[in-house]
Write a protein that holds these residues in place. Structure first.
Motif, PDB file in Angstrom:
ATOM      1  N   GLY A 114       1.061  -1.123   0.125  1.00  0.00           N
ATOM      2  CA  GLY A 114      -0.354  -0.060  -0.136  1.00  0.00           C
ATOM      3  C   GLY A 114       0.800   1.531   0.194  1.00  0.00           C
ATOM      4  O   GLY A 114       1.011   1.717  -0.902  1.00  0.00           O
ATOM      5  N   ASN A 115       2.116   1.572   1.087  1.00  0.00           N
ATOM      6  CA  ASN A 115       2.337   2.290   1.099  1.00  0.00           C
ATOM      7  C   ASN A 115       2.997   2.824  -0.141  1.00  0.00           C
ATOM      8  O   ASN A 115       3.563   4.018   0.043  1.00  0.00           O
ATOM      9  N   TYR A 116       3.887   2.264  -0.785  1.00  0.00           N
ATOM     10  CA  TYR A 116       4.483   2.797  -2.144  1.00  0.00           C
ATOM     11  C   TYR A 116       4.111   3.545  -3.003  1.00  0.00           C
ATOM     12  O   TYR A 116       4.488   4.257  -3.691  1.00  0.00           O
ATOM     13  N   ILE A 117       2.913   3.859  -3.207  1.00  0.00           N
ATOM     14  CA  ILE A 117       2.535   5.194  -4.479  1.00  0.00           C
ATOM     15  C   ILE A 117       2.788   6.431  -3.713  1.00  0.00           C
ATOM     16  O   ILE A 117       2.678   7.824  -4.277  1.00  0.00           O
ATOM     17  N   PHE A 118       2.927   6.231  -2.350  1.00  0.00           N
ATOM     18  CA  PHE A 118       3.220   7.340  -1.344  1.00  0.00           C
ATOM     19  C   PHE A 118       5.012   7.472  -0.950  1.00  0.00           C
ATOM     20  O   PHE A 118       5.977   8.832  -1.305  1.00  0.00           O
ATOM     21  N   TYR A 119       5.311   6.620  -0.725  1.00  0.00           N
ATOM     22  CA  TYR A 119       5.754   5.968   0.243  1.00  0.00           C
ATOM     23  C   TYR A 119       6.818   7.104   1.246  1.00  0.00           C
ATOM     24  O   TYR A 119       6.068   7.961   1.621  1.00  0.00           O
ATOM     25  N   ASP A 120       7.353   7.220   1.784  1.00  0.00           N
ATOM     26  CA  ASP A 120       7.492   8.600   2.843  1.00  0.00           C
ATOM     27  C   ASP A 120       9.152   8.284   3.493  1.00  0.00           C
ATOM     28  O   ASP A 120      10.217   7.560   2.888  1.00  0.00           O
ATOM     29  N   ARG A 121       9.354   9.054   4.297  1.00  0.00           N
ATOM     30  CA  ARG A 121      11.019   9.547   5.102  1.00  0.00           C
ATOM     31  C   ARG A 121      11.588   8.105   5.573  1.00  0.00           C
ATOM     32  O   ARG A 121      12.611   7.428   5.725  1.00  0.00           O
ATOM     33  N   THR A 122      10.147   7.081   6.432  1.00  0.00           N
ATOM     34  CA  THR A 122      11.098   5.464   6.746  1.00  0.00           C
ATOM     35  C   THR A 122      11.398   4.800   5.628  1.00  0.00           C
ATOM     36  O   THR A 122      11.792   3.891   5.984  1.00  0.00           O
ATOM     37  N   MET A 123      10.680   4.964   4.522  1.00  0.00           N
ATOM     38  CA  MET A 123      10.644   3.817   3.853  1.00  0.00           C
ATOM     39  C   MET A 123      11.664   4.251   2.990  1.00  0.00           C
ATOM     40  O   MET A 123      13.117   3.190   2.898  1.00  0.00           O
ATOM     41  N   VAL A 124      12.356   5.686   2.574  1.00  0.00           N
ATOM     42  CA  VAL A 124      13.793   5.858   2.357  1.00  0.00           C
ATOM     43  C   VAL A 124      14.848   5.689   2.942  1.00  0.00           C
ATOM     44  O   VAL A 124      15.887   5.066   2.709  1.00  0.00           O
ATOM     45  N   LEU A 125      15.101   5.821   4.986  1.00  0.00           N
ATOM     46  CA  LEU A 125      16.019   5.126   5.560  1.00  0.00           C
ATOM     47  C   LEU A 125      16.330   3.387   5.802  1.00  0.00           C
ATOM     48  O   LEU A 125      17.117   3.087   6.090  1.00  0.00           O
ATOM     49  N   ILE A 126      14.803   3.371   5.485  1.00  0.00           N
ATOM     50  CA  ILE A 126      14.891   1.118   5.596  1.00  0.00           C
ATOM     51  C   ILE A 126      15.410   0.939   4.147  1.00  0.00           C
ATOM     52  O   ILE A 126      15.507  -0.132   4.014  1.00  0.00           O
ATOM     53  N   GLY A 127      15.823   1.985   3.267  1.00  0.00           N
ATOM     54  CA  GLY A 127      15.664   0.912   1.948  1.00  0.00           C
ATOM     55  C   GLY A 127      15.720   0.621   1.050  1.00  0.00           C
ATOM     56  O   GLY A 127      15.342   0.516  -0.318  1.00  0.00           O
ATOM     57  N   CYS A 128      13.650   0.794   0.826  1.00  0.00           N
ATOM     58  CA  CYS A 128      12.543   0.802   0.215  1.00  0.00           C
ATOM     59  C   CYS A 128      12.732   1.166  -0.791  1.00  0.00           C
ATOM     60  O   CYS A 128      11.715   1.173  -2.302  1.00  0.00           O
ATOM     61  N   CYS A 129      13.070   2.880  -0.994  1.00  0.00           N
ATOM     62  CA  CYS A 129      13.040   3.862  -2.348  1.00  0.00           C
ATOM     63  C   CYS A 129      14.039   4.794  -1.959  1.00  0.00           C
ATOM     64  O   CYS A 129      14.959   4.547  -1.373  1.00  0.00           O
ATOM     65  N   GLU A 130      14.050   5.512  -3.057  1.00  0.00           N
ATOM     66  CA  GLU A 130      14.974   6.477  -2.960  1.00  0.00           C
ATOM     67  C   GLU A 130      14.357   7.847  -2.924  1.00  0.00           C
ATOM     68  O   GLU A 130      13.067   8.204  -2.878  1.00  0.00           O
ATOM     69  N   PRO A 131      15.002   8.958  -2.427  1.00  0.00           N
ATOM     70  CA  PRO A 131      14.562  10.227  -1.774  1.00  0.00           C
ATOM     71  C   PRO A 131      13.502  10.598  -2.368  1.00  0.00           C
ATOM     72  O   PRO A 131      12.766  11.049  -2.748  1.00  0.00           O
ATOM     73  N   GLN A 132      13.688  10.761  -3.757  1.00  0.00           N
ATOM     74  CA  GLN A 132      12.701  11.024  -5.051  1.00  0.00           C
ATOM     75  C   GLN A 132      11.647  10.254  -5.455  1.00  0.00           C
ATOM     76  O   GLN A 132      10.966  10.655  -6.032  1.00  0.00           O
ATOM     77  N   ASP A 133      11.389   9.447  -4.351  1.00  0.00           N
ATOM     78  CA  ASP A 133      10.542   8.631  -4.459  1.00  0.00           C
ATOM     79  C   ASP A 133       9.421   8.669  -3.766  1.00  0.00           C
ATOM     80  O   ASP A 133       7.330   8.854  -4.527  1.00  0.00           O
ATOM     81  N   VAL A 134       9.569   9.190  -2.838  1.00  0.00           N
ATOM     82  CA  VAL A 134       8.773  10.089  -1.644  1.00  0.00           C
ATOM     83  C   VAL A 134       7.607  10.928  -2.611  1.00  0.00           C
ATOM     84  O   VAL A 134       7.882  12.111  -2.750  1.00  0.00           O
ATOM     85  N   ALA A 135       6.514  10.621  -2.705  1.00  0.00           N
ATOM     86  CA  ALA A 135       5.563  11.578  -3.307  1.00  0.00           C
ATOM     87  C   ALA A 135       4.272  12.395  -3.055  1.00  0.00           C
ATOM     88  O   ALA A 135       3.666  13.294  -3.099  1.00  0.00           O
ATOM     89  N   VAL A 136       4.297  12.316  -1.624  1.00  0.00           N
ATOM     90  CA  VAL A 136       3.917  13.616  -0.631  1.00  0.00           C
ATOM     91  C   VAL A 136       4.788  14.243   0.729  1.00  0.00           C
ATOM     92  O   VAL A 136       5.575  13.727   0.786  1.00  0.00           O
ATOM     93  N   SER A 137       4.176  15.317   0.794  1.00  0.00           N
ATOM     94  CA  SER A 137       4.868  16.540   1.551  1.00  0.00           C
ATOM     95  C   SER A 137       3.590  17.235   2.158  1.00  0.00           C
ATOM     96  O   SER A 137       2.700  17.343   1.939  1.00  0.00           O
ATOM     97  N   VAL A 138       4.305  17.790   3.246  1.00  0.00           N
ATOM     98  CA  VAL A 138       3.434  18.744   3.957  1.00  0.00           C
ATOM     99  C   VAL A 138       4.480  19.804   4.094  1.00  0.00           C
ATOM    100  O   VAL A 138       5.339  20.386   4.419  1.00  0.00           O
ATOM    101  N   LEU A 139       3.270  20.941   3.725  1.00  0.00           N
ATOM    102  CA  LEU A 139       3.499  22.131   3.277  1.00  0.00           C
ATOM    103  C   LEU A 139       3.391  23.033   4.761  1.00  0.00           C
ATOM    104  O   LEU A 139       2.246  23.078   4.784  1.00  0.00           O
ATOM    105  N   ALA A 140       4.693  23.981   5.037  1.00  0.00           N
ATOM    106  CA  ALA A 140       3.986  24.290   6.399  1.00  0.00           C
ATOM    107  C   ALA A 140       5.216  25.651   6.512  1.00  0.00           C
ATOM    108  O   ALA A 140       5.603  26.121   5.527  1.00  0.00           O
ATOM    109  N   THR A 141       4.404  26.732   7.610  1.00  0.00           N
ATOM    110  CA  THR A 141       4.743  28.156   6.785  1.00  0.00           C
ATOM    111  C   THR A 141       5.535  28.411   8.455  1.00  0.00           C
ATOM    112  O   THR A 141       5.019  28.102   9.665  1.00  0.00           O
TER     113      THR A 141
END
Length: 363
Positions: free
Chosen positions: A227-254
């Motif tokens: 399931g998570n593969y559609i977005f991935y996240d920081r955890t997936m990057v850190l455990i080697g499941c994907c690359e940083p450029q594969d993360v598809a969602v982010s939270v825009l903050a001010t």
């Protein structure tokens, strides 16, 4: 960055589309059908995108999700959560109302008996090593539940289903591959055991994103449910499941506060936007509640309900930068939990806002 009120959940559509195509291709190469877990996104448009790329159906976590997708025209759904007797009638009504095939999951003998006459498709949930739910495949109880389902007294026994959730607690891709192979071996062994007992096993369904990303063979398996593969996240990057450029969602903050001489600044994205998931603590890393995109030198060090505190190593590192009113993107630790705090995705394509897609809550 963008002219919008924050916090906002950004969905980078080009990355999503690439992730969806990649996993669909991987499933085909491994010889299994794909039934993505839609709890990650809870969005009709994204579910349709997965189906267009060849997914057989969708997996859901709640009856509300099942109702949303069934009423949106998804014809084949698995509710991958152990059903109890009180939920049998509502699920049956939903199947009759929508005409969708609804597949439920059971690991309890009395509930298996209660499912008789329901007309539902049923999976037997098997514990493959995650030790959360599911029958122990080496014990007599597992065989007793399987025999009850295989009687097919007014139900269809789909086969056996597992979830390798412990793959999220691995340290790198090789460990995830080991978990995936262990899951495959447990499930194919149990399927063979049932068949030797004369029971039909139509399907063998497995699933988690880390396991599916790393697995080398799925011989004997018929279906995968990442399931998570559609977005991935920081955890997936850190455990080697994907690359940083594969993360598809982010939270825009001010940035809402940055005091002179301080080694931190404050943004308007706290626990209600990022969640309190601390990421892969088993890696022994410094606790962080997310990562500032493009700024590895910064840490989302703490969150309260509405505030996120972003810390630098020293005041000099951020002096004159990150002024009040400036926007930053934060990569969440757990995209599924982060999504749960928003009502919509702001769809970004080519650096521009293209649309807004509703996140279904059943409200």
């Amino acid at each position: 960055m963008y002219d919008m009120e924050t916090p906002a959940l950004l969905l980078h559509l080009d990355v999503v589309e690439r992730n969806v195509r990649f996993m669909a291709d991987r499933a085909r190469r491994l010889g299994v059908t794909l039934r993505p877990h839609a709890k990650t996104h809870k969005c009709v448009q994204l579910g349709r995108l997965q189906l267009e790329q060849g997914a057989r159906g969708l997996t859901v976590a709640t009856t509300v999700e099942a109702a949303v997708f069934a009423r949106a025209g998804v014809r084949d759904l698995t509710w991958a959560f152990p059903i109890d007797p009180g939920h049998i009638a509502p699920v049956r009504r939903l199947a009759l109302e929508t005409g969708a095939t609804l597949r439920v999951v059971v690991d309890d003998l009395a509930t298996a008996q209660a499912l008789a006459g329901s007309g539902l498709h049923v999976w037997l949930k098997v514990d493959c090593g995650n030790h959360r739910a599911g029958v122990d495949p080496s014990g007599p109880y597992a065989l007793a539940v399987a025999r009850e389902l295989a009687r097919e007294q007014g139900l269809t026994f789909d086969g056996i289903l597992s979830h390798s959730g412990h793959a999220y607690r691995t340290r790198h891709r090789d460990e995830a591959a080991q978990i995936a192979e262990q899951e495959r071996q447990v499930m194919t062994w149990f399927a063979d055991l049932l068949r030797k007992d004369g029971l039909p096993v139509r399907g063998v369904s497995v699933g988690s994103t880390p396991a599916m990303a790393a697995v080398k063979s799925l011989t004997g398996v018929t279906e995968a449910r990442p399931g998570n593969y559609i977005f991935y996240d920081r955890t997936m990057v850190l455990i080697g499941c994907c690359e940083p450029q594969d993360v598809a969602v982010s939270v825009l903050a001010t940035v809402v506060s940055h005091q002179p001489g301080a080694a931190h600044f404050v943004v308007d994205a706290g626990a209600l936007s990022l969640s309190k998931d601390v990421g892969p603590a088993h890696l022994g890393l410094e606790t962080a509640f997310g990562e500032v995109k493009g700024h590895p030198e910064l840490t989302v060090a703490s969150v309260s309900q509405e505030h996120g505190l972003i810390r630098a190593a020293a005041p000099a590192a951020i002096e004159g930068k990150f002024k009040v009113g400036q926007q930053v993107e934060i990569i969440p630790n757990h995209s599924c939990l982060t999504e749960a705090h928003f009502d919509e995705y702001v769809v970004i394509e080519g650096g521009r806002v293209m649309d807004r897609w509703h996140i279904e809550r059943g409200r």
